[in-house]
Scaffold this motif. Structure first.
Motif, PDB file in Angstrom:
ATOM      1  N   GLU A 234      22.088   6.924  12.487  1.00  0.00           N
ATOM      2  CA  GLU A 234      22.808   5.765  11.940  1.00  0.00           C
ATOM      3  C   GLU A 234      23.267   6.063  10.521  1.00  0.00           C
ATOM      4  O   GLU A 234      24.387   5.723  10.132  1.00  0.00           O
ATOM      5  CB  GLU A 234      21.893   4.528  11.913  1.00  0.00           C
ATOM      6  CG  GLU A 234      21.766   3.865  13.253  1.00  0.00           C
ATOM      7  CD  GLU A 234      20.674   2.801  13.279  1.00  0.00           C
ATOM      8  OE1 GLU A 234      20.438   2.243  14.356  1.00  0.00           O
ATOM      9  OE2 GLU A 234      20.052   2.543  12.215  1.00  0.00           O
TER      10      GLU A 234
ATOM     11  N   ARG B 110      23.453   0.473  24.539  1.00  0.00           N
ATOM     12  CA  ARG B 110      24.505   0.889  23.592  1.00  0.00           C
ATOM     13  C   ARG B 110      23.914   1.718  22.457  1.00  0.00           C
ATOM     14  O   ARG B 110      24.521   2.685  22.006  1.00  0.00           O
ATOM     15  CB  ARG B 110      25.221  -0.343  23.028  1.00  0.00           C
ATOM     16  CG  ARG B 110      26.216  -0.934  23.996  1.00  0.00           C
ATOM     17  CD  ARG B 110      26.933  -2.145  23.405  1.00  0.00           C
ATOM     18  NE  ARG B 110      27.826  -2.724  24.385  1.00  0.00           N
ATOM     19  CZ  ARG B 110      29.089  -2.329  24.579  1.00  0.00           C
ATOM     20  NH1 ARG B 110      29.609  -1.371  23.840  1.00  0.00           N
ATOM     21  NH2 ARG B 110      29.840  -2.887  25.510  1.00  0.00           N
TER      22      ARG B 110
ATOM     23  N   ASP C   2      34.249   3.249  18.148  1.00  0.00           N
ATOM     24  CA  ASP C   2      33.692   2.625  16.947  1.00  0.00           C
ATOM     25  C   ASP C   2      33.192   3.684  15.954  1.00  0.00           C
ATOM     26  O   ASP C   2      33.397   3.584  14.753  1.00  0.00           O
ATOM     27  CB  ASP C   2      32.530   1.691  17.345  1.00  0.00           C
ATOM     28  CG  ASP C   2      31.968   0.972  16.138  1.00  0.00           C
ATOM     29  OD1 ASP C   2      30.756   1.103  15.864  1.00  0.00           O
ATOM     30  OD2 ASP C   2      32.755   0.292  15.437  1.00  0.00           O
ATOM     31  N   ILE C   3      32.572   4.734  16.476  1.00  0.00           N
ATOM     32  CA  ILE C   3      31.970   5.753  15.594  1.00  0.00           C
ATOM     33  C   ILE C   3      33.051   6.683  15.041  1.00  0.00           C
ATOM     34  O   ILE C   3      33.107   6.948  13.843  1.00  0.00           O
ATOM     35  CB  ILE C   3      30.931   6.604  16.359  1.00  0.00           C
ATOM     36  CG1 ILE C   3      29.738   5.737  16.778  1.00  0.00           C
ATOM     37  CG2 ILE C   3      30.432   7.765  15.505  1.00  0.00           C
ATOM     38  CD1 ILE C   3      28.804   6.422  17.776  1.00  0.00           C
TER      39      ILE C   3
ATOM     40  N   GLU D 173      31.764   2.658  22.203  1.00  0.00           N
ATOM     41  CA  GLU D 173      30.925   3.139  21.093  1.00  0.00           C
ATOM     42  C   GLU D 173      31.560   4.350  20.407  1.00  0.00           C
ATOM     43  O   GLU D 173      31.504   4.485  19.182  1.00  0.00           O
ATOM     44  CB  GLU D 173      29.513   3.479  21.595  1.00  0.00           C
ATOM     45  CG  GLU D 173      28.722   2.293  22.118  1.00  0.00           C
ATOM     46  CD  GLU D 173      28.554   1.176  21.106  1.00  0.00           C
ATOM     47  OE1 GLU D 173      28.421   1.451  19.893  1.00  0.00           O
ATOM     48  OE2 GLU D 173      28.572  -0.010  21.517  1.00  0.00           O
TER      49      GLU D 173
ATOM     50  N   LYS E 266      32.561  12.063  23.692  1.00  0.00           N
ATOM     51  CA  LYS E 266      32.653  11.121  24.817  1.00  0.00           C
ATOM     52  C   LYS E 266      32.474  11.863  26.136  1.00  0.00           C
ATOM     53  O   LYS E 266      31.698  11.473  26.988  1.00  0.00           O
ATOM     54  CB  LYS E 266      34.067  10.514  24.794  1.00  0.00           C
ATOM     55  CG  LYS E 266      34.133   9.001  24.874  1.00  0.00           C
ATOM     56  CD  LYS E 266      35.532   8.522  25.099  1.00  0.00           C
ATOM     57  CE  LYS E 266      36.334   8.458  23.829  1.00  0.00           C
ATOM     58  NZ  LYS E 266      37.654   7.830  24.002  1.00  0.00           N
TER      59      LYS E 266
ATOM     60  N   ARG F 235      25.025   5.469  21.610  1.00  0.00           N
ATOM     61  CA  ARG F 235      25.495   5.819  20.259  1.00  0.00           C
ATOM     62  C   ARG F 235      24.763   7.058  19.746  1.00  0.00           C
ATOM     63  O   ARG F 235      25.350   7.974  19.202  1.00  0.00           O
ATOM     64  CB  ARG F 235      25.225   4.672  19.280  1.00  0.00           C
ATOM     65  CG  ARG F 235      26.240   3.577  19.273  1.00  0.00           C
ATOM     66  CD  ARG F 235      25.921   2.545  18.195  1.00  0.00           C
ATOM     67  NE  ARG F 235      26.463   2.933  16.914  1.00  0.00           N
ATOM     68  CZ  ARG F 235      27.700   2.607  16.491  1.00  0.00           C
ATOM     69  NH1 ARG F 235      28.508   1.925  17.259  1.00  0.00           N
ATOM     70  NH2 ARG F 235      28.102   2.985  15.303  1.00  0.00           N
ATOM     71  N   GLU F 236      23.450   7.060  19.956  1.00  0.00           N
ATOM     72  CA  GLU F 236      22.646   8.210  19.545  1.00  0.00           C
ATOM     73  C   GLU F 236      23.131   9.472  20.242  1.00  0.00           C
ATOM     74  O   GLU F 236      23.231  10.529  19.633  1.00  0.00           O
ATOM     75  CB  GLU F 236      21.180   7.999  19.938  1.00  0.00           C
ATOM     76  CG  GLU F 236      20.374   7.208  18.946  1.00  0.00           C
ATOM     77  CD  GLU F 236      18.938   7.040  19.424  1.00  0.00           C
ATOM     78  OE1 GLU F 236      18.398   5.942  19.216  1.00  0.00           O
ATOM     79  OE2 GLU F 236      18.378   7.991  19.990  1.00  0.00           O
TER      80      GLU F 236
ATOM     81  N   THR G 213      26.295   8.305  10.491  1.00  0.00           N
ATOM     82  CA  THR G 213      27.532   7.573  10.813  1.00  0.00           C
ATOM     83  C   THR G 213      28.042   6.852   9.584  1.00  0.00           C
ATOM     84  O   THR G 213      29.233   6.927   9.255  1.00  0.00           O
ATOM     85  CB  THR G 213      27.289   6.509  11.898  1.00  0.00           C
ATOM     86  OG1 THR G 213      26.485   7.063  12.920  1.00  0.00           O
ATOM     87  CG2 THR G 213      28.588   6.020  12.486  1.00  0.00           C
TER      88      THR G 213
END
Lengths: 110, 281
Positions: free
Chosen positions: B232, B149, A82-83, A79, A95, B153-154, B235
């Motif tokens: 989101e 996931r 990806d970001i 993730e 990370k 991500r958050e 991003t």
């Protein structure tokens, strides 16, 4: 006429059997004895499947265990790439921070 | 059990002491986990003592009538005590000088533990994508992975926002980092006031999503889902700012947004950008 009745297979009239006494409507029937109340059973402790707070039942939760650590870390890497893109300094810091937070959540009981 | 002067049932001293004896190893495990996460020594850096103190504190205050297992009651408190000891330790101070980037990640992870306090109970809350009642159904394996996931991500995006905040307040920061931080702040300053206030409360003031929902007297799911949408959006905006529309305010938060408008509340990030722009003028 009696013969006619016999011939047609109609049985005789039975004697009227004794009827039960009709109780007056305002008579209260006997109340049976109340059984003793059974003792209160010991309530078993609620297992902490979803934690303590009241709103917890509205959420799905994932318990974090040592066995899941690798899988979670793999997801974090994917993730983050990806970001932030691969080899991004900001991504690496983010990370590591998330991994540390997850690691702090895992109790390795002896 | 004993009834104290505040009419709260607690355990007798003997039972409380027994709880400490029974759970000491478990409390030490929590201290070890925190130490391991932050590359500290759980004994030398004093996490063992802090965890034991917190265990004793909890045993004295535990109310068995609440029908909560003692470990569920005590875990977060012991965790917080271990973290506090870690922050004050020599190992923490040394890592700040020896490994600034690693130390930055440690400080960010501490903030993440405040925002996601369920982590201290050893769990992640997985939120559904939709506004339906689907949260109440158990998730399939694939759904659980997808939801996990999303939460990760958050957390990653949240970590980035926290990093920006720290860069703005620290000395000796790399100019590239300052620039990145400013870009983040300017992006957030474009958002509706309520969205700015949400991000400010969580990342600048360190509130958890649930605490903010309590403060706003709204359902916590409104705050959780709005927070997810904002991250989101950030991003997408950072990748391609021209094509991304500003997120709309969900119906559950509109009354609060209207109240802010009525009271002429200015977005915190809008104010911050003005401050930065006016600096030195």
């Amino acid at each position: 006429m009696g013969n006619d009745i016999k011939n047609k297979g109609i049985g005789g009239i039975n004697k009227v059997s004794k009827t039960n006494e009709i109780k007056p409507t305002n008579e209260v029937s006997e109340v049976s004895e109340v059984d003793a109340v059974s003792g209160i059973q010991k309530v078993s402790q609620v297992s902490a499947v979803n934690g303590v707070t009241g709103v917890r039942s509205r959420h799905n939760t994932r318990i974090i265990t040592l066995e899941e650590r690798e899988a979670l870390f793999k997801m974090i890497n994917e993730e983050a790439d990806d970001i932030f893109g691969k080899n991004s300094k900001r991504g690496n810091i983010a990370k590591e921070a998330v991994k540390m937070a997850i690691d702090a959540a895992i109790i390795k009981e002896d | 059990m004993v009834q104290n002067s505040e009419d709260i049932m607690t355990l007798s001293i003997e039972d409380a002491n027994q709880l400490v004896v029974d759970n000491q190893k478990w409390a030490e495990s929590i201290a070890k986990s925190v130490a391991h996460a932050w590359s500290l020594d759980w004994k030398i850096d004093g996490l063992d003592g802090a965890a034991l103190e917190a265990l004793i504190f909890c045993s004295r205050r535990f109310n068995p009538n609440l029908q909560i297992p003692f470990k569920a009651y005590a875990r977060k408190r012991i965790h917080e005590a271990a973290q506090e000891a870690a922050r004050k330790s020599k190992g923490w101070a040394i890592s700040r000088k020896k490994d600034p980037e690693g130390h930055k990640a440690k400080e960010i992870s501490q903030e993440l533990l405040k925002q996601y306090p369920e982590l201290m109970n050893g769990e992640l809350i997985l939120n559904s994508d939709t506004d339906s009642q689907e949260n109440q159904k158990p998730l399939t394996g694939a759904e659980q992975e997808k939801a996990t996931r999303l939460v990760l991500r958050e957390m990653l995006l949240g970590a980035d926002i926290i990093a920006s905040k720290q860069e703005l307040t620290q000395e000796n920061v790399n100019p590239d980092e300052i620039l990145e931080a400013k870009r983040m702040i300017c992006a957030i300053a474009l958002l509706e006031v309520i969205h700015q206030q949400l991000l400010w409360s969580i990342y600048w003031e360190g509130l958890s999503l649930r605490s903010l929902a309590d403060e706003w007297q709204t359902d916590e799911l409104n705050v959780i889902r709005e927070h997810k949408i904002l991250l989101e959006w950030l991003t997408k905006y950072s990748k391609n700012s021209k094509k991304v529309l500003l997120p709309k305010i969900r119906p559950g938060l509109r009354p609060i947004a209207l109240k802010m408008k009525k009271n002429n509340v200015v977005g915190k990030f809008t104010e911050l950008v003005k401050e930065v722009d006016n600096y030195g003028k």
